[in-house]
Design a protein around this motif. Sequence first.
Motif, PDB file in Angstrom:
ATOM      1  N   MET A   1       0.972  -1.187   0.014  1.00 45.92           N
ATOM      2  CA  MET A   1      -0.106   0.007  -0.224  1.00 45.92           C
ATOM      3  C   MET A   1       0.835   1.164  -0.030  1.00 45.92           C
ATOM      4  SD  MET A   1      -2.671   1.379   2.858  1.00 45.92           S
ATOM      5  CE  MET A   1      -3.660  -0.195   2.857  1.00 45.92           C
ATOM      6  N   ASN A   2       0.744   2.354  -0.824  1.00 47.88           N
ATOM      7  CA  ASN A   2       1.281   3.513  -1.001  1.00 47.88           C
ATOM      8  C   ASN A   2       1.204   4.250   0.480  1.00 47.88           C
ATOM      9  OD1 ASN A   2       2.406   5.852  -1.444  1.00 47.88           O
ATOM     10  ND2 ASN A   2       1.045   6.311  -3.176  1.00 47.88           N
ATOM     11  N   MET A   3       2.272   4.655   1.124  1.00 48.57           N
ATOM     12  CA  MET A   3       2.590   5.185   2.318  1.00 48.57           C
ATOM     13  C   MET A   3       1.558   6.494   2.730  1.00 48.57           C
ATOM     14  SD  MET A   3       3.632   4.637   5.131  1.00 48.57           S
ATOM     15  CE  MET A   3       4.244   5.176   6.677  1.00 48.57           C
ATOM     16  N   ASN A   4       1.293   7.149   1.434  1.00 49.90           N
ATOM     17  CA  ASN A   4       0.580   8.420   1.483  1.00 49.90           C
ATOM     18  C   ASN A   4      -0.944   8.166   1.790  1.00 49.90           C
ATOM     19  OD1 ASN A   4       2.689  10.253   1.288  1.00 49.90           O
ATOM     20  ND2 ASN A   4       2.460  10.179  -0.989  1.00 49.90           N
ATOM     21  N   ILE A   5      -1.440   7.008   1.150  1.00 46.08           N
ATOM     22  CA  ILE A   5      -2.632   6.623   1.268  1.00 46.08           C
ATOM     23  C   ILE A   5      -2.809   5.948   2.733  1.00 46.08           C
ATOM     24  CG2 ILE A   5      -4.416   4.851   0.502  1.00 46.08           C
ATOM     25  CD1 ILE A   5      -3.186   5.229  -2.119  1.00 46.08           C
ATOM     26  N   ALA A   6      -1.893   5.262   3.091  1.00 44.28           N
ATOM     27  CA  ALA A   6      -2.079   4.801   4.674  1.00 44.28           C
ATOM     28  C   ALA A   6      -2.127   5.843   5.455  1.00 44.28           C
ATOM     29  CB  ALA A   6      -1.050   4.037   4.898  1.00 44.28           C
ATOM     30  N   LEU A   7      -1.427   6.745   5.360  1.00 46.91           N
ATOM     31  CA  LEU A   7      -1.589   8.006   6.375  1.00 46.91           C
ATOM     32  C   LEU A   7      -2.692   8.810   6.329  1.00 46.91           C
ATOM     33  CD1 LEU A   7       2.257   9.622   5.976  1.00 46.91           C
ATOM     34  CD2 LEU A   7       1.183   8.156   7.842  1.00 46.91           C
ATOM     35  N   PHE A   8      -3.246   8.739   4.955  1.00 46.16           N
ATOM     36  CA  PHE A   8      -4.762   9.324   4.885  1.00 46.16           C
ATOM     37  C   PHE A   8      -5.598   8.835   5.503  1.00 46.16           C
ATOM     38  CE2 PHE A   8      -8.466  10.281   2.157  1.00 46.16           C
ATOM     39  CZ  PHE A   8      -8.578  11.365   2.690  1.00 46.16           C
ATOM     40  N   ALA A   9      -5.493   6.942   5.496  1.00 44.01           N
ATOM     41  CA  ALA A   9      -6.491   6.165   6.076  1.00 44.01           C
ATOM     42  C   ALA A   9      -6.429   6.455   7.603  1.00 44.01           C
ATOM     43  CB  ALA A   9      -6.237   5.045   5.445  1.00 44.01           C
ATOM     44  N   ALA A  10      -5.063   6.356   8.204  1.00 40.77           N
ATOM     45  CA  ALA A  10      -4.930   6.741   9.377  1.00 40.77           C
ATOM     46  C   ALA A  10      -5.696   8.102  10.158  1.00 40.77           C
ATOM     47  CB  ALA A  10      -3.471   6.567   9.754  1.00 40.77           C
ATOM     48  N   ALA A  11      -5.362   9.091   9.299  1.00 40.98           N
ATOM     49  CA  ALA A  11      -6.114  10.355   9.582  1.00 40.98           C
ATOM     50  C   ALA A  11      -7.550  10.143   9.763  1.00 40.98           C
ATOM     51  CB  ALA A  11      -5.676  11.475   8.849  1.00 40.98           C
ATOM     52  N   ILE A  12      -7.949   9.583   8.774  1.00 41.00           N
ATOM     53  CA  ILE A  12      -9.513   9.488   8.721  1.00 41.00           C
ATOM     54  C   ILE A  12      -9.887   8.622   9.874  1.00 41.00           C
ATOM     55  CG2 ILE A  12     -11.579   8.270   7.767  1.00 41.00           C
ATOM     56  CD1 ILE A  12     -10.201   9.227   4.994  1.00 41.00           C
ATOM     57  N   ALA A  13      -9.231   7.594  10.155  1.00 44.39           N
ATOM     58  CA  ALA A  13      -9.587   6.790  11.276  1.00 44.39           C
ATOM     59  C   ALA A  13      -9.572   7.595  12.704  1.00 44.39           C
ATOM     60  CB  ALA A  13      -8.595   5.681  11.836  1.00 44.39           C
ATOM     61  N   VAL A  14      -8.547   8.551  12.887  1.00 42.26           N
ATOM     62  CA  VAL A  14      -8.442   9.387  14.136  1.00 42.26           C
ATOM     63  C   VAL A  14      -9.494  10.300  14.202  1.00 42.26           C
ATOM     64  CG1 VAL A  14      -6.980  11.239  15.269  1.00 42.26           C
ATOM     65  CG2 VAL A  14      -5.861   8.991  14.187  1.00 42.26           C
ATOM     66  N   PHE A  15     -10.454  10.588  13.194  1.00 46.54           N
ATOM     67  CA  PHE A  15     -11.442  11.516  13.541  1.00 46.54           C
ATOM     68  C   PHE A  15     -12.496  10.980  14.237  1.00 46.54           C
ATOM     69  CE2 PHE A  15     -10.116  13.894   9.457  1.00 46.54           C
ATOM     70  CZ  PHE A  15     -10.078  15.109   9.838  1.00 46.54           C
ATOM     71  N   THR A  16     -12.402   9.661  14.550  1.00 49.45           N
ATOM     72  CA  THR A  16     -13.449   9.046  15.659  1.00 49.45           C
ATOM     73  C   THR A  16     -13.239   9.740  17.038  1.00 49.45           C
ATOM     74  OG1 THR A  16     -11.999   7.420  16.154  1.00 49.45           O
ATOM     75  CG2 THR A  16     -13.762   6.785  14.333  1.00 49.45           C
ATOM     76  N   GLY A  17     -12.108  10.317  17.278  1.00 49.03           N
ATOM     77  CA  GLY A  17     -11.902  10.831  18.513  1.00 49.03           C
ATOM     78  C   GLY A  17     -12.433  12.197  18.457  1.00 49.03           C
ATOM     79  N   ILE A  18     -12.479  12.933  17.517  1.00 44.90           N
ATOM     80  CA  ILE A  18     -13.140  14.258  17.363  1.00 44.90           C
ATOM     81  C   ILE A  18     -14.800  14.215  17.549  1.00 44.90           C
ATOM     82  CG2 ILE A  18     -13.684  16.086  15.829  1.00 44.90           C
ATOM     83  CD1 ILE A  18     -10.819  15.720  14.441  1.00 44.90           C
ATOM     84  N   GLY A  19     -15.256  13.066  16.958  1.00 44.15           N
ATOM     85  CA  GLY A  19     -16.709  12.710  17.030  1.00 44.15           C
ATOM     86  C   GLY A  19     -17.065  12.288  18.332  1.00 44.15           C
TER      87      GLY A  19
END
Length: 74
Positions: free
Chosen positions: A1-19
């Motif tokens: 998996m491309n590292m940029n895509i992985a970091l983007f996916a991780a950033a989206i997963a962290v948004f659960t904390g904001i919610g």
Amino acid sequence: MNMNIALFAAAIAVFTGIGAGIGIGLATGKASEAIARQPEAAGSIRSSLLLGCALAEGTAIFGFITALLIIFTK
């Protein structure tokens, strides 16, 4: 998996904390209003609030763990 895509996916997963933070804040505000209106029901309201906050915080922890797994497993 491309590292940029992985970091983007991780950033989206962290948004659960904001919610979860927003949800817990709104629930606490509504519980405070309810206790102010009906002080005799404070125990019941408080126990329901704690259960809801625990469930919301659980989703945030799952999102954080998912983000860590995405970042460190390649």
